[in-house]
Enzyme design. Structure first.
Site, PDB file in Angstrom:
ATOM      1  N   TYR A 247       0.836  -1.211   0.000  1.00 12.92           N
ATOM      2  CA  TYR A 247       0.000   0.000   0.000  1.00 12.92           C
ATOM      3  C   TYR A 247       0.867   1.257   0.000  1.00 12.92           C
ATOM      4  O   TYR A 247       0.705   2.132  -0.871  1.00 12.92           O
ATOM      5  CB  TYR A 247      -0.897  -0.029   1.232  1.00 12.92           C
ATOM      6  CG  TYR A 247      -1.882   1.111   1.340  1.00 12.92           C
ATOM      7  CD1 TYR A 247      -2.993   1.190   0.505  1.00 12.92           C
ATOM      8  CD2 TYR A 247      -1.720   2.104   2.301  1.00 12.92           C
ATOM      9  CE1 TYR A 247      -3.913   2.225   0.632  1.00 12.92           C
ATOM     10  CE2 TYR A 247      -2.633   3.131   2.439  1.00 12.92           C
ATOM     11  CZ  TYR A 247      -3.731   3.195   1.601  1.00 12.92           C
ATOM     12  OH  TYR A 247      -4.648   4.218   1.729  1.00 12.92           O
ATOM     13  N   ASP A 248       1.823   1.339   0.946  1.00 11.08           N
ATOM     14  CA  ASP A 248       2.650   2.554   1.061  1.00 11.08           C
ATOM     15  C   ASP A 248       3.437   2.814  -0.219  1.00 11.08           C
ATOM     16  O   ASP A 248       3.410   3.917  -0.779  1.00 11.08           O
ATOM     17  CB  ASP A 248       3.664   2.421   2.209  1.00 11.08           C
ATOM     18  CG  ASP A 248       3.021   2.216   3.562  1.00 11.08           C
ATOM     19  OD1 ASP A 248       1.795   2.055   3.615  1.00 11.08           O
ATOM     20  OD2 ASP A 248       3.746   2.211   4.574  1.00 11.08           O
TER      21      ASP A 248
ATOM     22  N   GLY B 180       2.951   1.263  -3.085  1.00 12.24           N
ATOM     23  CA  GLY B 180       1.998   1.340  -4.197  1.00 12.24           C
ATOM     24  C   GLY B 180       1.512   2.771  -4.373  1.00 12.24           C
ATOM     25  O   GLY B 180       1.521   3.318  -5.489  1.00 12.24           O
TER      26      GLY B 180
ATOM     27  N   ASP C 226       1.057  -0.460  23.269  1.00 15.58           N
ATOM     28  CA  ASP C 226       0.720   0.100  24.592  1.00 15.58           C
ATOM     29  C   ASP C 226      -0.281   1.257  24.471  1.00 15.58           C
ATOM     30  O   ASP C 226      -0.624   1.895  25.459  1.00 15.58           O
ATOM     31  CB  ASP C 226       1.989   0.538  25.335  1.00 15.58           C
ATOM     32  CG  ASP C 226       2.707   1.688  24.624  1.00 15.58           C
ATOM     33  OD1 ASP C 226       2.177   2.214  23.604  1.00 15.58           O
ATOM     34  OD2 ASP C 226       3.800   2.072  25.084  1.00 15.58           O
TER      35      ASP C 226
HETATM   36  P1  NAD Z   1     -12.781   1.830   0.844  1.00 17.54           P
HETATM   37  O1  NAD Z   1     -12.140   0.492   0.898  1.00 17.54           O
HETATM   38  O2  NAD Z   1     -14.063   2.024   1.576  1.00 17.54           O
HETATM   39  O3  NAD Z   1     -12.999   2.294  -0.655  1.00 17.54           O
HETATM   40  C1  NAD Z   1     -12.203   1.867  -1.723  1.00 17.54           C
HETATM   41  C2  NAD Z   1     -13.136   1.515  -2.883  1.00 17.54           C
HETATM   42  O4  NAD Z   1     -12.348   1.133  -4.015  1.00 17.54           O
HETATM   43  C3  NAD Z   1     -14.070   0.351  -2.571  1.00 17.54           C
HETATM   44  O5  NAD Z   1     -15.373   0.661  -2.948  1.00 17.54           O
HETATM   45  C4  NAD Z   1     -13.501  -0.800  -3.405  1.00 17.54           C
HETATM   46  O6  NAD Z   1     -14.475  -1.751  -3.761  1.00 17.54           O
HETATM   47  C5  NAD Z   1     -12.911  -0.054  -4.572  1.00 17.54           C
HETATM   48  N1  NAD Z   1     -11.816  -0.760  -5.248  1.00 17.54           N
HETATM   49  C6  NAD Z   1     -10.723  -1.336  -4.693  1.00 17.54           C
HETATM   50  N2  NAD Z   1      -9.923  -1.846  -5.655  1.00 17.54           N
HETATM   51  C7  NAD Z   1     -10.535  -1.585  -6.845  1.00 17.54           C
HETATM   52  C8  NAD Z   1     -10.213  -1.864  -8.194  1.00 17.54           C
HETATM   53  N3  NAD Z   1      -9.099  -2.529  -8.528  1.00 17.54           N
HETATM   54  N4  NAD Z   1     -11.062  -1.434  -9.167  1.00 17.54           N
HETATM   55  C9  NAD Z   1     -12.206  -0.790  -8.853  1.00 17.54           C
HETATM   56  N5  NAD Z   1     -12.568  -0.489  -7.582  1.00 17.54           N
HETATM   57  C10 NAD Z   1     -11.733  -0.891  -6.595  1.00 17.54           C
HETATM   58  O7  NAD Z   1     -11.690   2.878   1.362  1.00 17.54           O
HETATM   59  P2  NAD Z   1     -11.799   4.449   1.602  1.00 17.54           P
HETATM   60  O8  NAD Z   1     -11.444   4.684   3.014  1.00 17.54           O
HETATM   61  O9  NAD Z   1     -13.055   4.978   1.058  1.00 17.54           O
HETATM   62  O10 NAD Z   1     -10.582   4.949   0.718  1.00 17.54           O
HETATM   63  C11 NAD Z   1     -10.750   5.533  -0.564  1.00 17.54           C
HETATM   64  C12 NAD Z   1      -9.415   6.043  -1.067  1.00 17.54           C
HETATM   65  O11 NAD Z   1      -8.893   7.007  -0.165  1.00 17.54           O
HETATM   66  C13 NAD Z   1      -8.364   4.944  -1.210  1.00 17.54           C
HETATM   67  O12 NAD Z   1      -7.629   5.175  -2.393  1.00 17.54           O
HETATM   68  C14 NAD Z   1      -7.476   5.144  -0.010  1.00 17.54           C
HETATM   69  O13 NAD Z   1      -6.160   4.754  -0.258  1.00 17.54           O
HETATM   70  C15 NAD Z   1      -7.582   6.653   0.223  1.00 17.54           C
HETATM   71  N6  NAD Z   1      -7.328   6.992   1.625  1.00 17.54           N
HETATM   72  C16 NAD Z   1      -8.255   6.725   2.598  1.00 17.54           C
HETATM   73  C17 NAD Z   1      -7.961   7.043   3.924  1.00 17.54           C
HETATM   74  C18 NAD Z   1      -8.954   6.820   5.050  1.00 17.54           C
HETATM   75  O14 NAD Z   1      -8.652   7.169   6.198  1.00 17.54           O
HETATM   76  N7  NAD Z   1     -10.137   6.330   4.812  1.00 17.54           N
HETATM   77  C19 NAD Z   1      -6.712   7.602   4.260  1.00 17.54           C
HETATM   78  C20 NAD Z   1      -5.791   7.796   3.235  1.00 17.54           C
HETATM   79  C21 NAD Z   1      -6.108   7.520   1.920  1.00 17.54           C
END
Ligand code: NAD
Ligand code: UDP
Length: 317
Positions: A148-149, A151, A209
């Site tokens: 993830y990081d 990526g 902790d």
């Molecule tokens: P989430 O898992 O609820 O949403 C991600 C969505 O992407 C899901 O609906 C999933 O089905 C879809 N998805 C995953 N892989 C896919 C693919 N290959 N093709 C099509 N759809 C795909 O997560 P979220 O919290 O809503 O996060 C959304 C974005 O925001 C992500 O990119 C995440 O990295 C980023 N983000 C979120 C947070 C957080 O705190 N929630 C923090 C940093 C970054």
């Protein structure tokens, strides 16, 4: 209202994506929500499905996707919680690389503006505090979180190279821990875990902790920041941190959740996951200056709203 646009939101059925779909529909735009439903759910968008300005497309972004009527793309598709992105780490990296190349190609073909939902994880376990955008990070390239990081770091690189090489109109935001209604109850993140454990009279699981910190941002503040970033002038590409700078330890958070839920659950301590960052807090001065944005949602109020949501979901199950 500004002119009506066709806006594609990848990951639109997820936690953040579903709020973004709703906000942009309310601003009068047409939304194409592209999602493979890996971690997202149609439940998150059930009240949009019949809206004539909303279209759901079940599609995986690692496969090419073509259409020629897109004005803007918000690229959110990617599992975001550690248990979900570690479930199939190779798929996570493919989503962040092949998937991102597909979406950048789509933006290029459409001459569309494209925004990347990047993450505070690009800073890894940070050595400087709080983290400004020019901090280059401290990321383990071979650990469990790397899919993830690293990526997401590669996604940023691809965005920058499409901008430099093809003059693509890009925007990058780095999102810090965000919470609120529509989070998946089973995503293993700390806010959803603590609340669901508390309202179901289960033990609350603090990892390590509990002295590690995070800065929690309510979903409404994030959506406001993302839309403001998309609307910034051409040439301003970021990255911009979007997060709430109020830092809190997991021990403080667990006490807050117990108090707000009036739960009698016990708190238990478990092993800290590998590479779990010790501290995290955004420097948001750039966002305040360039987006005229301030994340003002109070943590207690946001937790109360989220508790209400999970209580309702529990009743429906
Ligand atoms: P989430 O898992 O609820 O949403 C991600 C969505 O992407 C899901 O609906 C999933 O089905 C879809 N998805 C995953 N892989 C896919 C693919 N290959 N093709 C099509 N759809 C795909 O997560 P979220 O919290 O809503 O996060 C959304 C974005 O925001 C992500 O990119 C995440 O990295 C980023 N983000 C979120 C947070 C957080 O705190 N929630 C923090 C940093 C970054
Ligand atoms: N955490 C915890 N108990 C849980 C889930 C998470 O103490 O049940 C901790 C986790 O170890 C981390 C923090 O809470 O230190 C935030 O975890 P989360 O997975 O929500 O987000 P991230 O680590 O990606 O910031």
């Amino acid at each position: 209202m500004k002119s009506k646009k066709n806006i594609l939101i990848t990951g639109g059925a997820g936690f953040i994506g579903s709020h973004l779909c709703r906000a942009l529909i309310n601003l009068g735009h047409n939304i194409i929500c592209l999602d493979n439903l890996f971690t997202g759910s149609k439940d998150n968008i059930f009240n949009l499905i019949d809206n004539p300005n909303f279209e759901f497309v079940n599609h995986d972004i690692t496969e090419p996707y073509f259409r020629d009527d897109i004005d803007e793309i918000y690229n959110l598709a990617c599992p975001a919680s550690p248990i979900h992105y570690q479930f199939n780490p190779i798929k996570t990296i493919k989503t962040c690389t092949i998937g991102v190349i597909n979406m950048l190609g789509l933006a290029k073909k459409n001459n569309a503006k494209i925004l990347q939902a990047s993450t505070s994880e690009v800073y890894g376990d940070p050595e400087i505090h709080p983290q400004p955008e020019d901090y280059k990070g401290n990321v383990n390239p071979i650990g469990l979180r790397s899919c993830y990081d690293e990526g997401k770091r590669c996604s940023e690189t691809l965005f920058m190279d499409y901008h430099r090489e093809h003059k693509l109109n890009i925007k990058i935001v780095r999102i810090f821990n965000t919470y609120g209604p529509n989070m998946a109850a089973n995503d293993g993140r700390v806010v959803s875990n603590f609340i669901n454990q508390a309202i179901n009279n289960k033990d609350l699981t603090v990892y390590g902790d509990g002295s590690q910190t995070r800065s929690f941002q309510y979903i409404d503040d994030l959506i406001d920041g993302m839309i403001k970033m998309m609307e910034t002038e051409k040439g301003f590409i970021g990255p911009v941190n979007l997060g709430n700078p109020n830092e809190i330890s997991m021990n403080e958070l667990v006490s807050k959740v117990l108090k707000l839920t009036q739960s009698n659950s016990r708190v238990i301590f478990m092993d800290l996951p590998e590479d779990d960052p010790k501290r995290r807090k955004p420097d948001i001065s750039l966002g305040i200056k360039k987006l005229n944005w301030i994340p003002g949602y109070d943590l207690d109020k946001g937790l109360e709203d989220t508790i209400k949501y999970f209580k309702l979901i529990n009743l429906c199950e």
